[in-house]
Design an enzyme around this catalytic site. Structure first.
Site, PDB file in Angstrom:
ATOM      1  N   ARG A   1      78.527   3.376  42.844  1.00 58.08           N
ATOM      2  CA  ARG A   1      79.007   4.095  41.650  1.00 58.08           C
ATOM      3  C   ARG A   1      77.943   4.261  40.571  1.00 58.08           C
ATOM      4  O   ARG A   1      78.270   4.534  39.408  1.00 58.08           O
ATOM      5  CB  ARG A   1      80.266   3.441  41.064  1.00 58.08           C
ATOM      6  CG  ARG A   1      81.457   3.458  42.009  1.00 58.08           C
ATOM      7  CD  ARG A   1      82.739   3.153  41.254  1.00 58.08           C
ATOM      8  NE  ARG A   1      83.890   3.264  42.134  1.00 58.08           N
ATOM      9  CZ  ARG A   1      84.483   2.218  42.723  1.00 58.08           C
ATOM     10  NH1 ARG A   1      84.028   0.998  42.513  1.00 58.08           N
ATOM     11  NH2 ARG A   1      85.528   2.403  43.501  1.00 58.08           N
TER      12      ARG A   1
ATOM     13  N   LYS B   1      70.037  16.920  35.876  1.00 63.58           N
ATOM     14  CA  LYS B   1      70.777  17.669  36.891  1.00 63.58           C
ATOM     15  C   LYS B   1      70.382  17.156  38.274  1.00 63.58           C
ATOM     16  O   LYS B   1      69.202  17.111  38.611  1.00 63.58           O
ATOM     17  CB  LYS B   1      70.464  19.167  36.802  1.00 63.58           C
ATOM     18  CG  LYS B   1      71.246  19.904  35.745  1.00 63.58           C
ATOM     19  CD  LYS B   1      71.013  21.404  35.905  1.00 63.58           C
ATOM     20  CE  LYS B   1      71.797  22.210  34.897  1.00 63.58           C
ATOM     21  NZ  LYS B   1      71.579  23.655  35.086  1.00 63.58           N
TER      22      LYS B   1
ATOM     23  N   GLU C   1      59.104  28.879  35.853  1.00 63.87           N
ATOM     24  CA  GLU C   1      59.977  28.157  34.926  1.00 63.87           C
ATOM     25  C   GLU C   1      59.363  28.100  33.521  1.00 63.87           C
ATOM     26  O   GLU C   1      60.087  28.078  32.523  1.00 63.87           O
ATOM     27  CB  GLU C   1      60.237  26.741  35.453  1.00 63.87           C
ATOM     28  CG  GLU C   1      60.974  26.685  36.792  1.00 63.87           C
ATOM     29  CD  GLU C   1      62.450  27.036  36.700  1.00 63.87           C
ATOM     30  OE1 GLU C   1      62.955  27.245  35.568  1.00 63.87           O
ATOM     31  OE2 GLU C   1      63.114  27.106  37.751  1.00 63.87           O
TER      32      GLU C   1
ATOM     33  N   LYS D   1      62.498  22.089  26.786  1.00 65.66           N
ATOM     34  CA  LYS D   1      63.588  21.635  27.656  1.00 65.66           C
ATOM     35  C   LYS D   1      64.324  20.451  27.016  1.00 65.66           C
ATOM     36  O   LYS D   1      65.557  20.399  27.010  1.00 65.66           O
ATOM     37  CB  LYS D   1      63.010  21.234  29.021  1.00 65.66           C
ATOM     38  CG  LYS D   1      64.045  20.698  30.037  1.00 65.66           C
ATOM     39  CD  LYS D   1      64.891  21.810  30.624  1.00 65.66           C
ATOM     40  CE  LYS D   1      65.911  21.283  31.640  1.00 65.66           C
ATOM     41  NZ  LYS D   1      65.323  21.006  32.960  1.00 65.66           N
TER      42      LYS D   1
ATOM     43  N   GLU E   1      75.766  21.411  29.880  1.00 68.92           N
ATOM     44  CA  GLU E   1      75.763  22.860  30.019  1.00 68.92           C
ATOM     45  C   GLU E   1      77.038  23.517  29.520  1.00 68.92           C
ATOM     46  O   GLU E   1      77.564  24.452  30.111  1.00 68.92           O
ATOM     47  CB  GLU E   1      75.518  23.241  31.489  1.00 68.92           C
ATOM     48  CG  GLU E   1      74.785  24.548  31.674  1.00 68.92           C
ATOM     49  CD  GLU E   1      74.309  24.755  33.095  1.00 68.92           C
ATOM     50  OE1 GLU E   1      75.011  25.435  33.857  1.00 68.92           O
ATOM     51  OE2 GLU E   1      73.247  24.219  33.443  1.00 68.92           O
TER      52      GLU E   1
ATOM     53  N   ARG F   1      72.497  25.008  26.977  1.00 72.47           N
ATOM     54  CA  ARG F   1      71.758  24.642  28.181  1.00 72.47           C
ATOM     55  C   ARG F   1      71.927  25.692  29.280  1.00 72.47           C
ATOM     56  O   ARG F   1      71.049  25.846  30.142  1.00 72.47           O
ATOM     57  CB  ARG F   1      72.191  23.264  28.696  1.00 72.47           C
ATOM     58  CG  ARG F   1      71.327  22.810  29.874  1.00 72.47           C
ATOM     59  CD  ARG F   1      71.501  21.356  30.231  1.00 72.47           C
ATOM     60  NE  ARG F   1      70.618  21.006  31.339  1.00 72.47           N
ATOM     61  CZ  ARG F   1      70.483  19.783  31.831  1.00 72.47           C
ATOM     62  NH1 ARG F   1      71.160  18.780  31.307  1.00 72.47           N
ATOM     63  NH2 ARG F   1      69.660  19.563  32.833  1.00 72.47           N
TER      64      ARG F   1
ATOM     65  N   ASN G   1      69.396  28.888  32.725  1.00 76.68           N
ATOM     66  CA  ASN G   1      69.667  29.513  34.016  1.00 76.68           C
ATOM     67  C   ASN G   1      69.243  30.981  34.067  1.00 76.68           C
ATOM     68  O   ASN G   1      69.570  31.692  35.030  1.00 76.68           O
ATOM     69  CB  ASN G   1      71.162  29.396  34.356  1.00 76.68           C
ATOM     70  CG  ASN G   1      71.564  27.968  34.649  1.00 76.68           C
ATOM     71  OD1 ASN G   1      71.015  27.323  35.529  1.00 76.68           O
ATOM     72  ND2 ASN G   1      72.515  27.457  33.890  1.00 76.68           N
TER      73      ASN G   1
ATOM     74  N   HIS H   1      68.247  32.567  37.286  1.00 77.27           N
ATOM     75  CA  HIS H   1      68.799  31.769  38.375  1.00 77.27           C
ATOM     76  C   HIS H   1      70.043  32.390  39.006  1.00 77.27           C
ATOM     77  O   HIS H   1      70.270  32.241  40.205  1.00 77.27           O
ATOM     78  CB  HIS H   1      69.135  30.355  37.888  1.00 77.27           C
ATOM     79  CG  HIS H   1      67.920  29.525  37.598  1.00 77.27           C
ATOM     80  ND1 HIS H   1      66.978  29.874  36.638  1.00 77.27           N
ATOM     81  CD2 HIS H   1      67.490  28.352  38.127  1.00 77.27           C
ATOM     82  CE1 HIS H   1      66.036  28.958  36.606  1.00 77.27           C
ATOM     83  NE2 HIS H   1      66.318  28.030  37.495  1.00 77.27           N
TER      84      HIS H   1
ATOM     85  N   HIS I   1      69.429  32.587  42.768  1.00 74.38           N
ATOM     86  CA  HIS I   1      70.164  31.761  43.722  1.00 74.38           C
ATOM     87  C   HIS I   1      70.742  32.608  44.857  1.00 74.38           C
ATOM     88  O   HIS I   1      70.813  32.152  45.995  1.00 74.38           O
ATOM     89  CB  HIS I   1      71.292  31.010  43.009  1.00 74.38           C
ATOM     90  CG  HIS I   1      70.810  29.853  42.192  1.00 74.38           C
ATOM     91  ND1 HIS I   1      71.630  29.151  41.334  1.00 74.38           N
ATOM     92  CD2 HIS I   1      69.590  29.258  42.097  1.00 74.38           C
ATOM     93  CE1 HIS I   1      70.930  28.182  40.747  1.00 74.38           C
ATOM     94  NE2 HIS I   1      69.699  28.242  41.195  1.00 74.38           N
TER      95      HIS I   1
ATOM     96  N   HIS J   1      61.744  27.994  45.218  1.00 73.75           N
ATOM     97  CA  HIS J   1      62.727  28.178  44.151  1.00 73.75           C
ATOM     98  C   HIS J   1      62.152  28.989  42.986  1.00 73.75           C
ATOM     99  O   HIS J   1      62.779  29.937  42.502  1.00 73.75           O
ATOM    100  CB  HIS J   1      63.211  26.812  43.650  1.00 73.75           C
ATOM    101  CG  HIS J   1      64.123  26.893  42.472  1.00 73.75           C
ATOM    102  ND1 HIS J   1      65.346  27.535  42.524  1.00 73.75           N
ATOM    103  CD2 HIS J   1      63.993  26.441  41.199  1.00 73.75           C
ATOM    104  CE1 HIS J   1      65.930  27.467  41.343  1.00 73.75           C
ATOM    105  NE2 HIS J   1      65.129  26.813  40.512  1.00 73.75           N
TER     106      HIS J   1
END
Length: 350
Positions: A112, A134, A176, A214, A224, A228, A232, A235, A239, A252
């Site tokens: 956990r 993330k 990025e 960042k 997010e 935030r 993206n 992205h 993606h 990526h």
């Protein structure tokens, strides 16, 4: 230098991002380093010379986005059980964004949740992926759809690790960097237009600036819910490009570069961005040896993939778009015909 992360929405979660030569690290617990054969071949000996632990193990997983799966995370977890890690133990992510995402996700799951730290070795992970917590994996439906927000205890960024980085991997990180500039800082974008990122001191400055941007975003919005999501940019489109090409054709950052070009085209269509600004971004990406062209074979299928994106909600797609250089706008409920008109401009026989 040290850039602090202090999460406004969380209690007692703070950590530092250190940008400097890797220091000596000592831990009085069981430590597992997760890496891949490529990084291990270049840098594992250096890392181990900087590490001391009560017990120290190395887990090597296959290299590449294609292995960013639940199966690989389970393999990491199995090694943790074999090495009898407990809740005081520590994982170290030593590699690029794929390693960082999976190591962090495994740490969030093991008993956990146990601690982990990031030691990123690619430009993309140093300026973006290692910062902010993330974690996750891909599946057949899309990228990073399974995961968790799980913050590291520390991030150590040593630019010396970039000396062995292949040119494509280096360029992927620049994507990025450009993303951050277009979204948040016009003067930073202008600086990048003439900057030589192969100059050591310039590169250190760019890493610092990108990490500060960042951190500024993550400090305000860990999970997010607002600003935030702006990270993206590129992205949502990128993606889909990665998914269509089975995560094997583009790195990526390369897919994000293509995605930024597509997002810019939509912003131009909506009057948020000028054609000249879109061309400036495209030129900077091409100067950095990044791809900017992609042929969409099935516009309807490409469009449908947007609804698997984590930013879509209640059947509405949220697009992150530039609102002039250095500013941004989150736009929902764009008419389907408008989006498909832009997508057709990237289609066959355009």
């Amino acid at each position: 230098m040290i850039v602090p992360i202090e999460l406004a929405q969380a209690q007692n979660i703070t950590y530092d991002i250190t940008i400097d030569t890797l220091p000596q690290l000592t831990f009085d617990t069981n430590v597992v380093v997760v890496t891949n054969p490529t990084v291990a071949g270049y840098h594992l000996e250096t890392l181990l010379s900087h590490l001391k632990a009560a017990q120290l193990h190395v887990v090597t997983i296959p290299d590449g986005e294609a292995y960013k799966t639940l199966e690989t995370v389970e393999n990491i977890l199995n090694k943790c059980f074999e090495y009898k890690l407990d809740r005081k133990s520590l994982l170290i992510a030593f590699g690029g964004g794929v390693i960082g995402d999976m190591t962090g996700f495994a740490a969030s799951l093991y008993q956990r949740g146990i601690d982990f730290i990031q030691i990123p070795t690619t430009l993309l992970s140093q300026v973006d992926a290692s910062v902010g917590g993330k974690t996750g994996v891909n599946n057949k439906y899309g990228k990073n759809l399974i995961g968790a927000f799980y913050q590291p205890k520390a991030v150590y960024i040593d630019p010396a690790f970039l000396k062995t980085l292949p040119p494509r991997e280096f360029a992927a990180g620049i994507a990025e960097i450009v993303k951050m500039a277009v979204m948040f800082d016009r003067s930073y974008f202008r600086f990048l237009q003439t900057a030589d990122l192969h100059d050591t001191e310039t590169l250190k400055e760019v890493i610092r600036k990108s990490v500060e941007l960042k951190a500024w975003v993550v400090n305000q919005d860990e999970k997010e819910a607002g600003i935030r999501a702006v990270l993206n940019y590129g992205h949502t489109f990128g993606h889909v490009v990665e998914n269509e090409t089975n995560y094997t054709t583009y790195l990526h950052g390369e897919a994000v570069a293509i995605g930024m070009v597509m997002a810019n085209a939509l912003a131009v269509e909506l009057g948020l961005f000028t054609a000249e600004e879109a061309q400036e971004v495209k030129a900077l990406l091409e100067k950095s040896s990044l791809p900017t062209e992609y042929v969409i074979k099935d516009v309807d299928d490409f469009y449908d993939h947007f609804f698997l994106d984590k930013k879509s909600a209640r059947g509405s797609i949220k697009f992150i778009l530039p609102n002039g250089l250095g500013d941004h706008k989150m736009v929902s409920d764009i008419d389907e015909s408008t989006v498909k008109k832009v997508l057709r401009s990237f289609g066959e026989g355009k």
